[in-house]
Design a protein around this motif. Structure first.
Motif, PDB file in Angstrom:
ATOM      1  N   CYS A   1       3.111 -13.848   1.306  1.00 11.86           N
ATOM      2  CA  CYS A   1       3.849 -14.442   2.437  1.00 11.86           C
ATOM      3  C   CYS A   1       4.725 -13.435   3.170  1.00 11.86           C
ATOM      4  N   GLU A   2       4.736 -12.182   2.721  1.00 11.18           N
ATOM      5  CA  GLU A   2       5.609 -11.174   3.334  1.00 11.18           C
ATOM      6  C   GLU A   2       4.834 -10.324   4.332  1.00 11.18           C
ATOM      7  N   VAL A   3       5.365 -10.188   5.551  1.00 12.32           N
ATOM      8  CA  VAL A   3       4.711  -9.364   6.561  1.00 12.32           C
ATOM      9  C   VAL A   3       4.512  -7.940   6.024  1.00 12.32           C
ATOM     10  N   GLU A   4       5.560  -7.380   5.407  1.00 13.68           N
ATOM     11  CA  GLU A   4       5.485  -5.980   4.956  1.00 13.68           C
ATOM     12  C   GLU A   4       4.616  -5.810   3.713  1.00 13.68           C
ATOM     13  N   HIS A   5       4.433  -6.875   2.954  1.00 15.97           N
ATOM     14  CA  HIS A   5       3.690  -6.745   1.694  1.00 15.97           C
ATOM     15  C   HIS A   5       2.244  -7.191   1.812  1.00 15.97           C
ATOM     16  N   ALA A   6       1.924  -7.972   2.870  1.00 13.81           N
ATOM     17  CA  ALA A   6       0.589  -8.561   2.900  1.00 13.81           C
ATOM     18  C   ALA A   6       0.095  -8.729   4.335  1.00 13.81           C
TER      19      ALA A   6
END
Ligand code: NAD
Length: 371
Positions: free
Chosen positions: A176-181
């Motif tokens: 759910c994280e822009v930076e992680h996924a």
């Protein structure tokens, strides 16, 4: 026979799938080298040790850099959350090791570009986990398209939907994280983009729309603390292929009832082919003059199938596709592979995803060459 040391990072859903695939590949294929399960790493050291012993790896590490530095590791398999692909792959390439990285390649196009350049400079084999393309039925579909059995291809209608996030109470995760996924487009849509390119070819322009339906989710299962979500839950797009075909793409992780609905219908001037990953041993084919669609069923005459079963209709599964992917990778390491998605091809998928995101932001058609 040359020994090839495997180092696997991650012990989650995909870590297990890779471990099964390496074990299965050495059991069922006549490989040109001997696979040695050299080391397994996970941030959770205790879990790394437990899985290493259960899955047959010689050593466990709590620090992935130690695995990359391990002289017994020749090939680094990366099955961690998306944002870790970049630092792990770059470290492995800097150490001159071959890399088998899960999809999507990276969380930004800049990172993906640096990764493909580093792979080029290192001159090592790279592969990315677009496993669905290794299905013998998909290889058959590509052969039929290339042989002109559908005539000139005029349309691709693709969808990859699941429902694992459909419940608004499904908790936040790294996905759910822009930076992680990067949302449903990165998680599911990337597979569909890779499939569209594999079967129909390059895409020249796109137009797209996406939506975050559930802007908040519980921080953990059952928690009353809420976390904001900015990634897309669903995306819809129009595609124009360079060969003149037109296409549609949709991807959602909210679509109730669908569990692994990676599906497409490809039509040409003389016929249509249809596929759904939930029935991965089948293709539906219609050619002009046929009374209706016929069902093609996977069997041992197709490349790869007979390694698992001598009988048609006994069905391959997801883990067999992963095993076929590993086989192609090992053949590539022996200089005999060609069909897998390397970092260069995976960068093309990321470029296409970036074009879709730009089209969403600017609400317009985007030429992929702008990216
Ligand atoms: P997961 O959350 O189940 O597993 C992630 C693993 O990474 C866990 O074992 C976690 O402990 C480990 N990890 C996290 N940080 C780490 C660190 N710093 N060092 C070492 N280990 C660390 O996730 P997953 O579902 O297995 O997804 C992993 C990757 O596989 C993602 O990139 C995802 O997109 C991809 N994936 C691919 C497919 C496919 O069909 N090809 C399917 C599912 C997931």
């Amino acid at each position: 026979m040359r020994a090839l040391g495997i180092g696997l990072i991650g012990t989650g859903f995909m870590g297990r799938a890779h471990a099964l695939a390496f074990n299965n590949a050495r059991a069922v294929f006549d490989l040109p080298c001997q696979l040695m399960l050299a080391a397994l790493a996970d941030a959770d050291t205790e879990r790394a040790q437990r899985c290493a012993s259960a899955w047959g790896f010689a050593k466990a590490h709590g620090d992935w850099q130690q695995l990359i530095d391990d002289p017994h590791v020749d090939l680094v398999a990366i099955t961690t959350p998306n944002h870790l692909h970049y630092p792990m792959a770059m470290a492995a390439l800097a150490a001159g090791k071959a890399v088998y990285c899960e999809k999507p390649l990276a969380t930004s196009l800049q990172q993906a570009d640096a990764m493909r350049r580093a792979a080029r400079e290192a001159g090592v084999v790279t592969r990315v986990g677009y496993n669905y393309q290794h299905n013998p039925m998909i290889i058959l579909a590509r052969q039929m398209i290339e042989a002109g059995e559908l005539g000139q291809i005029i349309s691709f209608q693709g969808e990859f939907s699941e429902d694992f996030m459909a419940d608004p109470a499904s908790p936040w995760s790294w996905r759910c994280e822009v930076e992680h996924a990067g949302g449903a487009l990165a998680d599911l849509g990337s597979h569909l983009l890779a499939m569209a390119r594999y079967l129909v070819g390059d895409v020249s322009k796109v137009c797209a729309d996406s939506q975050t339906v559930h802007g908040q989710r519980p921080a953990s299962p059952g928690s009353t603390e809420w976390r904001s979500i900015a990634v897309d839950d669903q995306v819809q797009a129009l595609l124009r292929f360079t060969n003149g075909a037109h296409g549609t793409l949709s991807s959602s992780w909210l679509k109730h009832g669908y569990k692994n609905h990676l599906s497409f219908e490809i039509s040409g001037t003389r016929g249509t082919l249809a596929f759904d990953q939930e029935r991965l041993n089948e293709l539906r084919l219609f050619r002009t003059g046929d009374p209706g669609f016929q069902r093609l069923l996977a069997g041992p005459a197709l490349p790869g199938y007979a390694a698992f079963s001598p009988a048609a209709g006994h069905q391959l599964g997801y883990n067999e596709l992963k095993t076929l992917e590993v086989q192609e990778l090992i053949m590539a390491l022996a200089g005999q592979g060609a069909a897998g998605t390397d970092f260069e091809a995976a960068w093309e998928v990321e470029r296409l995803a970036a074009a879709l995101r730009l089209a969403v932001r600017e609400e317009r058609w985007v030429n992929v060459s702008e990216i």
